[in-house]
Design an enzyme around this catalytic site. Structure first.
Site, short mmCIF file in Angstrom:
data_model
loop_
_atom_site.label_atom_id
_atom_site.label_comp_id
_atom_site.label_asym_id
_atom_site.label_seq_id
_atom_site.Cartn_x
_atom_site.Cartn_y
_atom_site.Cartn_z
N VAL A 104 1.02 -0.92 0.04
CA VAL A 104 0.11 0.01 -0.22
C VAL A 104 0.89 1.25 0.08
O VAL A 104 1.75 1.44 0.73
CB VAL A 104 -0.91 -0.08 1.24
CG1 VAL A 104 -2.03 1.24 1.19
CG2 VAL A 104 -1.88 -1.51 1.44
N CYS A 105 0.60 1.94 -0.99
CA CYS A 105 1.15 3.39 -0.89
C CYS A 105 2.81 3.20 -0.95
O CYS A 105 3.28 2.40 -1.86
CB CYS A 105 0.93 4.28 0.42
SG CYS A 105 1.23 6.09 0.29
N THR A 106 3.55 3.91 -0.13
CA THR A 106 5.15 3.88 -0.16
C THR A 106 5.73 2.40 0.37
O THR A 106 6.45 2.20 0.50
CB THR A 106 5.58 4.81 0.56
OG1 THR A 106 5.08 5.05 1.89
CG2 THR A 106 5.68 6.17 0.22
N THR A 134 3.00 3.22 -6.82
CA THR A 134 3.04 3.83 -5.66
C THR A 134 2.27 5.20 -5.40
O THR A 134 1.82 5.73 -6.58
CB THR A 134 4.55 3.92 -4.94
OG1 THR A 134 4.40 4.24 -3.57
CG2 THR A 134 5.30 4.94 -5.72
N ALA A 177 -1.56 2.60 -4.89
CA ALA A 177 -1.29 4.00 -4.98
C ALA A 177 -1.33 4.73 -3.63
O ALA A 177 -0.89 3.97 -2.59
CB ALA A 177 -2.15 4.77 -5.68
#
Length: 331
Positions: free
Chosen positions: A121-123, A141, A174
């Site tokens: 998830v994300c970073t 990301t 993202a």
């Protein structure tokens, strides 16, 4: 809102491990957790066994403090060799420290090899990339970090726009709330669209969010630390069909044309013309996905002047046409 049972209900509960570490992003953890918890509740209401067992795991415990200042109760990192269905790696302010922890990186590498699927998830993609499991794979990301991910890990095929990307057994998503989108996609993959849609409706979110993450980030991506052009961007977004020539923009910003061009490029990294194109494409994307307006009307409303001009901009920025975009993302 109770879904019909899936065609082939899982015989055993799927174990999902969500990794935590100091300064992890809270919603990266709790967003997916709530999706799986809601799926369990809905399956139980339909008379089926709960399909998921979810554990938050960490190298150090018994609690880990998230970046929001809230402590998360965690389980110790499982020994490798034990069964696991899905590994989820969230992002957050602490991801760089986590990615520099050789013990944690090695555990992620080995645990990914044992899991049926691995997701970030994300970073959290930075931690997966540091472990090497994303080499040669497509990944995404947060929109604000995709260039850094691509530069630090050139063997990863980083994409800038998707809400989430699936490459084989690896899923990446993202920014922040996209962890919910990702978890819904995992539920749909496991239990079918009806169950995933019921969970999405219960949580009052899209099952498949229309468009990519750029639709939420164009104006944000043009912001600077002092955001000296923030008011101008807000004005542009409300006047896409108007004359947005350099002279008009400079006057709106209270500068000479020469000074405006120089300061704007320094602040945003784009010429005014390129920024206008991006904002017009963003406006058109919203109208394509959320309305039934003819494409010609949308091109005029967003200031392109003609369908062909809008088509060229879509191809340049999104590698797709307005027609194909609408076919894919219209509600």
């Amino acid at each position: 809102m109770t879904p019909k049972p899936p065609h082939s209900p899982p015989k055993d509960r799927r174990l999902i491990e969500v990794l935590a570490y100091p300064a992890v992003q809270l919603l990266d953890v709790t967003g997916p957790l709530q999706v799986f918890a809601s799926a369990n509740a809905m399956m139980a209401k339909a008379g089926n066994a709960e399909p998921y067992e979810v554990r938050v795991v960490a190298k150090d415990g018994p609690t880990v403090q998230a970046s929001a200042g809230i402590g998360l109760a965690v389980n110790p990192l499982p020994t490798t060799g034990s069964a696991v269905d899905t590994l989820i790696v969230p992002g957050g302010d602490g991801v760089n420290a986590a990615a520099a922890d050789d013990v944690l990186v090695d555990w992620v590498r080995r645990r990914s090899g044992e899991a049926r699927r691995t997701a970030s998830v994300c970073t959290g993609a930075f931690l997966l990339a540091a472990s090497g499991v994303l080499d040669g794979r497509r990944a995404v990301t947060h929109w604000g970090f995709w260039q850094e991910l691509a530069e630090r890990f050139p063997d990863v095929r980083v994409e800038s726009d998707p809400i989430f990307v699936r490459d084989g057994s690896f899923w990446t998503s993202a920014g922040v709330t996209s962890g919910i989108d990702l978890a819904l996609a995992l539920v749909e993959d496991d239990l079918g669209r009806a169950t995933a849609l019921a969970v999405a409706r219960y949580l009052v979110v899209f099952l498949k969010r229309p468009g990519g993450q750029a639709q939420f980030s164009e104006v944000l991506s043009l912001q600077t630390t002092d955001d000296r052009f923030g008011a101008l961007h807000d004005w542009i977004s409300g006047h896409l069909a108007d004359d947005l020539s350099l002279a008009t923009l400079a006057k709106q910003a209270g500068m000479s044309e020469r000074s405006f061009s120089r300061h704007y490029a320094e602040a945003t990294g784009l010429t005014p013309a390129r920024a206008i194109e991006r904002l017009r494409v963003e406006g058109a994307r919203h109208l394509l996905s959320e309305t039934r307006l003819p494409i010609k009307r949308i091109s005029q409303r967003c200031g392109f002047g003609s369908e062909e001009t809008m088509r060229r901009s879509f191809l340049r920025l999104l590698s797709t046409t307005p027609q194909d975009y609408r076919a894919r993302f219209a509600g």
